[in-house]
Design a protein around this motif. Structure first.
Motif, PDB file in Angstrom:
ATOM      1  N   UNK A 187       3.620  -3.315   6.496  1.00 28.65           N
ATOM      2  CA  UNK A 187       3.112  -2.170   5.753  1.00 28.65           C
ATOM      3  C   UNK A 187       3.718  -0.854   6.248  1.00 28.65           C
ATOM      4  N   UNK A 188       4.040  -0.784   7.529  1.00 32.03           N
ATOM      5  CA  UNK A 188       4.693   0.428   8.052  1.00 32.03           C
ATOM      6  C   UNK A 188       6.063   0.621   7.410  1.00 32.03           C
ATOM      7  N   UNK A 189       6.781  -0.479   7.231  1.00 29.03           N
ATOM      8  CA  UNK A 189       8.095  -0.405   6.582  1.00 29.03           C
ATOM      9  C   UNK A 189       7.950   0.089   5.150  1.00 29.03           C
ATOM     10  N   UNK A 224       9.474   3.558   3.293  1.00 34.17           N
ATOM     11  CA  UNK A 224      10.237   3.575   2.042  1.00 34.17           C
ATOM     12  C   UNK A 224       9.577   4.498   1.019  1.00 34.17           C
ATOM     13  N   UNK A 225       8.258   4.434   0.933  1.00 37.50           N
ATOM     14  CA  UNK A 225       7.547   5.301  -0.002  1.00 37.50           C
ATOM     15  C   UNK A 225       7.745   6.770   0.352  1.00 37.50           C
ATOM     16  N   UNK A 226       7.680   7.082   1.631  1.00 39.01           N
ATOM     17  CA  UNK A 226       7.878   8.466   2.060  1.00 39.01           C
ATOM     18  C   UNK A 226       9.278   8.959   1.713  1.00 39.01           C
ATOM     19  N   UNK A 227      10.262   8.120   1.954  1.00 31.04           N
ATOM     20  CA  UNK A 227      11.650   8.494   1.639  1.00 31.04           C
ATOM     21  C   UNK A 227      11.800   8.728   0.139  1.00 31.04           C
ATOM     22  N   UNK A 228      11.280   7.819  -0.662  1.00 33.75           N
ATOM     23  CA  UNK A 228      11.398   7.952  -2.112  1.00 33.75           C
ATOM     24  C   UNK A 228      10.663   9.189  -2.618  1.00 33.75           C
ATOM     25  N   UNK A 229       9.478   9.448  -2.089  1.00 32.34           N
ATOM     26  CA  UNK A 229       8.682  10.581  -2.570  1.00 32.34           C
ATOM     27  C   UNK A 229       9.252  11.929  -2.138  1.00 32.34           C
ATOM     28  N   UNK A 247      17.098  -4.183   0.209  1.00 35.76           N
ATOM     29  CA  UNK A 247      16.773  -5.163   1.242  1.00 35.76           C
ATOM     30  C   UNK A 247      15.330  -5.665   1.174  1.00 35.76           C
ATOM     31  N   UNK A 248      14.528  -5.069   0.300  1.00 36.24           N
ATOM     32  CA  UNK A 248      13.139  -5.498   0.184  1.00 36.24           C
ATOM     33  C   UNK A 248      13.028  -6.770  -0.643  1.00 36.24           C
ATOM     34  N   UNK A 308       7.691  -6.996  -2.117  1.00 32.68           N
ATOM     35  CA  UNK A 308       7.677  -5.653  -1.539  1.00 32.68           C
ATOM     36  C   UNK A 308       8.083  -4.613  -2.573  1.00 32.68           C
ATOM     37  N   UNK A 309       9.070  -4.936  -3.394  1.00 36.95           N
ATOM     38  CA  UNK A 309       9.492  -4.012  -4.453  1.00 36.95           C
ATOM     39  C   UNK A 309       8.358  -3.760  -5.438  1.00 36.95           C
ATOM     40  N   UNK A 310       7.610  -4.804  -5.742  1.00 36.55           N
ATOM     41  CA  UNK A 310       6.476  -4.670  -6.663  1.00 36.55           C
ATOM     42  C   UNK A 310       5.410  -3.750  -6.069  1.00 36.55           C
ATOM     43  N   UNK A 311       5.166  -3.888  -4.787  1.00 35.36           N
ATOM     44  CA  UNK A 311       4.201  -3.010  -4.115  1.00 35.36           C
ATOM     45  C   UNK A 311       4.684  -1.570  -4.167  1.00 35.36           C
TER      46      UNK A 311
END
Length: 65
Positions: free
Chosen positions: A3-5, A9-14, A39-40, A44-47
């Motif tokens: 979940x940390x990973x 990714x969410x932070x980078x995208x946002x 690489x996901x 993970x991509x769906x999440x």
């Protein structure tokens, strides 16, 4: 599942802004490749997709008020 990973990714995208996030959501919904998340796993991509949609739903709600 890390979940940390996914949070990173969410932070980078946002950080790229609303227009970019909306474009990412559209690309993901159309099964287009997104280099940053290659690489996901599919799960993970769906999440990531669902979380991005949730984030943008908040912005849309705030914009209406």
């Amino acid at each position: 599942m890390d979940h940390n990973k996914l949070t990173r990714y969410l932070e980078i995208l946002c950080q790229s802004g609303c227009d970019s996030v909306n474009a990412t959501i559209e690309a993901m919904e159309n099964n287009q490749p997104i280099s940053i998340i290659n690489e996901l796993t599919p799960d993970e991509r769906q999440i990531i997709l669902q979380e991005l949609k949730s984030v943008m739903a908040v912005y849309k709600t705030c914009a209406k008020t």
